[in-house]
Scaffold this motif. Sequence first.
Motif, PDB file in Angstrom:
ATOM      1  N   LEU A 209       0.887  -1.054   0.701  1.00 52.14           N
ATOM      2  CA  LEU A 209      -0.178  -0.278  -0.393  1.00 52.14           C
ATOM      3  C   LEU A 209       0.612   1.285  -0.053  1.00 52.14           C
ATOM      4  N   ARG A 210       0.121   2.760  -0.742  1.00 50.96           N
ATOM      5  CA  ARG A 210       0.745   3.117  -1.012  1.00 50.96           C
ATOM      6  C   ARG A 210       0.589   3.943   0.005  1.00 50.96           C
ATOM      7  N   ARG A 211       1.568   5.097   0.545  1.00 44.37           N
ATOM      8  CA  ARG A 211       1.634   6.618   1.954  1.00 44.37           C
ATOM      9  C   ARG A 211       0.379   7.540   0.802  1.00 44.37           C
ATOM     10  N   LYS A 212      -1.096   7.818   1.856  1.00 42.60           N
ATOM     11  CA  LYS A 212      -1.274   8.788   0.884  1.00 42.60           C
ATOM     12  C   LYS A 212      -1.282  10.131   1.149  1.00 42.60           C
ATOM     13  N   ALA A 213      -0.930  10.537   3.074  1.00 48.52           N
ATOM     14  CA  ALA A 213      -1.060  11.749   2.927  1.00 48.52           C
ATOM     15  C   ALA A 213      -0.148  12.816   2.944  1.00 48.52           C
ATOM     16  N   PRO A 214       1.009  12.273   2.157  1.00 48.11           N
ATOM     17  CA  PRO A 214       1.383  13.372   1.590  1.00 48.11           C
ATOM     18  C   PRO A 214       0.875  13.727   0.325  1.00 48.11           C
ATOM     19  N   VAL A 215       0.449  13.062  -0.239  1.00 47.52           N
ATOM     20  CA  VAL A 215      -0.661  13.188  -1.848  1.00 47.52           C
ATOM     21  C   VAL A 215      -2.241  14.832  -1.242  1.00 47.52           C
ATOM     22  N   LEU A 216      -2.174  14.616  -0.159  1.00 42.50           N
ATOM     23  CA  LEU A 216      -3.234  14.426   0.355  1.00 42.50           C
ATOM     24  C   LEU A 216      -3.032  16.096   0.675  1.00 42.50           C
ATOM     25  N   PHE A 217      -1.932  15.842   1.796  1.00 41.79           N
ATOM     26  CA  PHE A 217      -1.331  17.650   2.102  1.00 41.79           C
ATOM     27  C   PHE A 217      -0.374  18.408   1.023  1.00 41.79           C
ATOM     28  N   GLU A 218      -0.126  17.957  -0.139  1.00 42.59           N
ATOM     29  CA  GLU A 218       0.209  18.728  -1.212  1.00 42.59           C
ATOM     30  C   GLU A 218      -0.645  18.858  -1.791  1.00 42.59           C
ATOM     31  N   GLN A 219      -2.285  18.496  -1.948  1.00 41.97           N
ATOM     32  CA  GLN A 219      -4.111  18.843  -2.983  1.00 41.97           C
ATOM     33  C   GLN A 219      -4.309  19.921  -2.180  1.00 41.97           C
ATOM     34  N   ALA A 220      -4.144  20.016  -0.463  1.00 39.67           N
ATOM     35  CA  ALA A 220      -4.972  21.317   0.786  1.00 39.67           C
ATOM     36  C   ALA A 220      -3.992  22.185   0.398  1.00 39.67           C
ATOM     37  N   LYS A 221      -2.450  22.152   0.281  1.00 43.82           N
ATOM     38  CA  LYS A 221      -1.978  23.494  -0.252  1.00 43.82           C
ATOM     39  C   LYS A 221      -2.417  24.562  -1.373  1.00 43.82           C
ATOM     40  N   THR A 222      -2.108  22.996  -2.677  1.00 49.91           N
ATOM     41  CA  THR A 222      -2.680  24.188  -3.208  1.00 49.91           C
ATOM     42  C   THR A 222      -4.090  24.519  -4.236  1.00 49.91           C
ATOM     43  N   HIS A 223      -4.718  23.756  -3.418  1.00 45.79           N
ATOM     44  CA  HIS A 223      -6.256  24.569  -3.410  1.00 45.79           C
ATOM     45  C   HIS A 223      -6.472  25.310  -1.936  1.00 45.79           C
ATOM     46  N   ALA A 224      -5.881  25.942  -1.606  1.00 41.08           N
ATOM     47  CA  ALA A 224      -5.833  26.480  -0.166  1.00 41.08           C
ATOM     48  C   ALA A 224      -7.337  27.535   0.147  1.00 41.08           C
ATOM     49  N   LEU A 225      -7.886  27.667  -1.139  1.00 40.22           N
ATOM     50  CA  LEU A 225      -9.457  28.552  -0.872  1.00 40.22           C
ATOM     51  C   LEU A 225     -10.100  27.794  -1.408  1.00 40.22           C
TER      52      LEU A 225
END
Length: 458
Positions: free
Chosen positions: A243-259
Amino acid sequence: MFKEVITTSVFDLFKIGPGPSSSHTIGPMKAAYDFLQRANALPASALTDTLQIKIHLYGSLSATGKGHGTDRAVIAGLLGWLPDTCEPASFTALLKNPEDSYEVNIQEKAIQVSAKSIVFEKGRYDSPHPNTVVFKLIRNSTILLEEEYYSVGGGFIQRKGEDSTTAPTKTPVYAFSTMKELKEHLLNQKISLTDLMMANEMALTGLSRKEIYQKIDDILETMHKAVKRGLRHKGVLPGSIKLRRKAPVLFEQAKTHALGIDTFMVFLNAYCMAASEENAAGNIVVTAPTSGASGVIPGVTYLLRNHYHYDKQKLREGMFAAAAVGFLIKHNASISGAEMGCMGEIGSASAMAAAMLAYCAGRSIETVEAAAEIAIEHHLGMTCDPIGGYVQIPCIERNAMGAIKAYNAYLLASSGNTGYQKISLDSVIKVMRATGKDMSKKYKETSQAGLALSATEC
């Protein structure tokens, strides 16, 4: 019928140790360590000739012990390691090679233990508890010492023959075993939940107010370190699932779509999954109240600190509120996945987090209670069915879902008049206990049903 007065410490509930499972990893390690101490107390005259140690795992420890690291845990405990001080990399390295053996020293007598010393008693569920481990010290086919332990969830253990009902040497200032009794203290004594919990903790542990707050700070710091590590670490988690880790991807997505309107939820998901993925990797986490649920409260508190900008004292008080709910569930139902299914792990963590959110927001004790009740209510009957016996699928995402449910429970409890709430926290905990008793063993941390049967598709 509720149990005796609660005498659990906050630091018994929130414990630091390696993942991936408090009942399968931390508990068995502590049991093995206890057995080592008892073996060292034997008369030296008994420790002659050839000695060997045998470990028998029963129930859930047998069914999913491999994936949960129980074999490594019992070896570590026999080596004298403890959960809060063992080095994660060294722990993970144990039994990497099935042929490896380790030297256990009992009164300067060297005894070799290896994977062959551990017997997985699969299919045997006649033990008093679904998480049972038996240690035997044997001399020339004669058993010198035999001890049976039950890992009862959250890293707590009980030894067969010990009377768990024995009155404690220290008692709380404000004794309670139900939410009703807790609220009566708050009303009659006109004190806050923080002051009540602090008074009890000081009485039970002998620590000062400053020392208790420092230990809570240390717990929070360990939780948040797990979140930060999980947000950085990428790649594949240990085990056959790949299983691949997913948290770093989600974190980057959240920062990218900060608004974006969903950003808040994406951040919370990322934080909870980050800590949970660290647990799955066998790294250091905090039982909250278990290792399998060690992403919910760390994720919520990380959000409260970094997005709500709550100060240190507010988070300390939130931890007391979470602990109060955790105490009630542990003592009147169970936090063990082997007894309650995932209802006992994620359900408990969600209720604790909901109580924390309400208390930190300055809500009344009635709202705190309602938030915890709603969170448990919507986890009733949740199975514990880890694929391959690993704390990965569905466990990691369930931590994120548990946190989201906690937040929504807090919102629901905060709307309207809590006087209209029809179900009390005490009532839902009774239902939780009954539900756990009625659940089939197949759905309680055995990987014999549910999602676990889809392992061939992974």
